[in-house]
Design a protein around this motif. Sequence first.
Motif, PDB file in Angstrom:
ATOM      1  N   ASN A 271       8.110  28.933   6.570  1.00 37.75           N
ATOM      2  CA  ASN A 271       8.207  28.594   7.986  1.00 37.75           C
ATOM      3  C   ASN A 271       9.198  27.449   8.136  1.00 37.75           C
ATOM      4  OD1 ASN A 271       6.638  26.601  10.293  1.00 37.75           O
ATOM      5  ND2 ASN A 271       7.313  28.648  10.855  1.00 37.75           N
ATOM      6  N   VAL A 272      10.200  27.594   9.001  1.00 34.86           N
ATOM      7  CA  VAL A 272      11.204  26.546   9.193  1.00 34.86           C
ATOM      8  C   VAL A 272      10.966  25.809  10.510  1.00 34.86           C
ATOM      9  CG1 VAL A 272      12.952  27.700   7.803  1.00 34.86           C
ATOM     10  CG2 VAL A 272      12.826  28.174  10.247  1.00 34.86           C
ATOM     11  N   ASP A 273      11.551  24.598  10.604  1.00 33.35           N
ATOM     12  CA  ASP A 273      11.422  23.742  11.788  1.00 33.35           C
ATOM     13  C   ASP A 273       9.958  23.516  12.155  1.00 33.35           C
ATOM     14  OD1 ASP A 273      14.095  23.291  12.035  1.00 33.35           O
ATOM     15  OD2 ASP A 273      14.443  24.891  13.489  1.00 33.35           O
ATOM     16  N   SER A 274       9.155  23.220  11.144  1.00 31.71           N
ATOM     17  CA  SER A 274       7.721  23.035  11.366  1.00 31.71           C
ATOM     18  C   SER A 274       7.390  21.615  11.800  1.00 31.71           C
ATOM     19  CB  SER A 274       6.951  23.351  10.080  1.00 31.71           C
ATOM     20  OG  SER A 274       7.358  24.586   9.546  1.00 31.71           O
ATOM     21  N   ILE A 275       8.222  20.645  11.407  1.00 28.43           N
ATOM     22  CA  ILE A 275       7.949  19.231  11.697  1.00 28.43           C
ATOM     23  C   ILE A 275       8.919  18.761  12.779  1.00 28.43           C
ATOM     24  CG2 ILE A 275       7.754  16.924  10.709  1.00 28.43           C
ATOM     25  CD1 ILE A 275       7.453  18.246   7.976  1.00 28.43           C
ATOM     26  N   LYS A 276       8.425  18.502  13.935  1.00 18.89           N
ATOM     27  CA  LYS A 276       9.291  18.159  15.064  1.00 18.89           C
ATOM     28  C   LYS A 276       9.868  16.760  14.958  1.00 18.89           C
ATOM     29  CE  LYS A 276       8.660  22.158  16.747  1.00 18.89           C
ATOM     30  NZ  LYS A 276       9.762  23.146  16.558  1.00 18.89           N
ATOM     31  N   THR A 277       9.272  15.891  14.141  1.00 22.56           N
ATOM     32  CA  THR A 277       9.802  14.536  13.991  1.00 22.56           C
ATOM     33  C   THR A 277      10.917  14.462  12.950  1.00 22.56           C
ATOM     34  OG1 THR A 277       8.032  14.074  12.399  1.00 22.56           O
ATOM     35  CG2 THR A 277       7.646  13.439  14.693  1.00 22.56           C
ATOM     36  N   ALA A 278      11.205  15.575  12.275  1.00 19.19           N
ATOM     37  CA  ALA A 278      12.280  15.625  11.280  1.00 19.19           C
ATOM     38  C   ALA A 278      13.486  16.339  11.857  1.00 19.19           C
ATOM     39  CB  ALA A 278      11.804  16.329  10.009  1.00 19.19           C
TER      40      ALA A 278
ATOM     41  N   GLY B  30      10.905  17.697   4.670  1.00 23.89           N
ATOM     42  CA  GLY B  30      11.464  17.201   5.921  1.00 23.89           C
ATOM     43  C   GLY B  30      12.700  16.363   5.638  1.00 23.89           C
ATOM     44  N   ILE B  31      13.721  16.500   6.470  1.00 22.76           N
ATOM     45  CA  ILE B  31      14.979  15.786   6.278  1.00 22.76           C
ATOM     46  C   ILE B  31      15.203  14.829   7.447  1.00 22.76           C
ATOM     47  CG2 ILE B  31      17.487  15.990   6.032  1.00 22.76           C
ATOM     48  CD1 ILE B  31      17.099  18.702   4.799  1.00 22.76           C
ATOM     49  N   GLN B  32      15.481  13.575   7.122  1.00 22.79           N
ATOM     50  CA  GLN B  32      15.826  12.566   8.104  1.00 22.79           C
ATOM     51  C   GLN B  32      17.261  12.093   7.867  1.00 22.79           C
ATOM     52  OE1 GLN B  32      14.234  12.000  10.675  1.00 22.79           O
ATOM     53  NE2 GLN B  32      12.025  11.823  10.383  1.00 22.79           N
ATOM     54  N   LEU B  33      17.941  11.669   8.937  1.00 19.96           N
ATOM     55  CA  LEU B  33      19.330  11.235   8.862  1.00 19.96           C
ATOM     56  C   LEU B  33      19.440   9.733   9.091  1.00 19.96           C
ATOM     57  CD1 LEU B  33      21.018  14.062  10.983  1.00 19.96           C
ATOM     58  CD2 LEU B  33      20.812  13.945   8.496  1.00 19.96           C
TER      59      LEU B  33
END
Length: 285
Positions: free
Chosen positions: A38-45, A61-64
């Motif tokens: 499942n992709v785009d599961s974490i809205k804060t990432a 999860g990837i953060q910039l």
Amino acid sequence: MADVYKLIHPVKFCNDYLSRNIRPDGRSFKQPRSIKINVDSIKTAEASAVVKCGNTAVVCGIQLELSPPKAEEPNVGFLVTNVELPALCSSKLKPGPPSDQAQVVNNIVSDIVLNSKCVDLKDLCIVPDKLAWVLYCDIVCVDNDGSLVDGCIIALMASLKTLSLPKVSYDAETEEIKVDPKSRTKLEIHSFPIVTSFVVYRLNQSNIILADPTAYEEDICGGSGTNLIVCYNKGLFCGTQKFGGSNLSKDCQDDALKTAKERANIVENIIDVCIRNHKNSSINE
């Protein structure tokens, strides 16, 4: 009754199954477990993926972040991985500092991703010697039931493939930075490494290779077995990592390479399907 037998005589329990050409969970020797993504599961990432390989569950999860590049590499950005194995993912782990296993898995995942050059770090540079993107890739294991590196790589690649970078403007005179989150550019993925783990089990003076082992199978093979990781990239063989044990026979090597290649093609296809549909996708291998 079977659980008690497995607990008291774990090696004999495994031998009884393997001697009949079947594994304790009902799979054939070369059969990997089913995969759900499942992709785009974490809205804060900025990008994320949840992967389940059998009972092994991994979240990425990837953060910039914006940062000046290194002085010795002024036109290169950063990709930083961090694998976490909390105590809840396995009864063998205890709360506290990162375990040795977590550090080993993180090093393997980082080496595979960086050496495969799936992301050209030059693409992450915004202004040479001034500004570059940092990709923080946090990978958390929710349930560790074996073949952990496989799940981490799948979750990371699925996340990277959905990542887009905001437009950034930099004023060299005032050093003012403006980020436009609504205007984005999709991150280009130059390669697609997928790994498959194996253990080699010694039975009746001969070797048996087991693909995508469970935690139970890894434990049983931990003493005299061989842990092997095979990496394929878009149908091309990338390399292997072997941990302990004796030398592998040519038949075992050929079986591992063939199985890993077939699985890599399947996993890459299901990730593409999942991203296109942008919803839960699963496949039984």
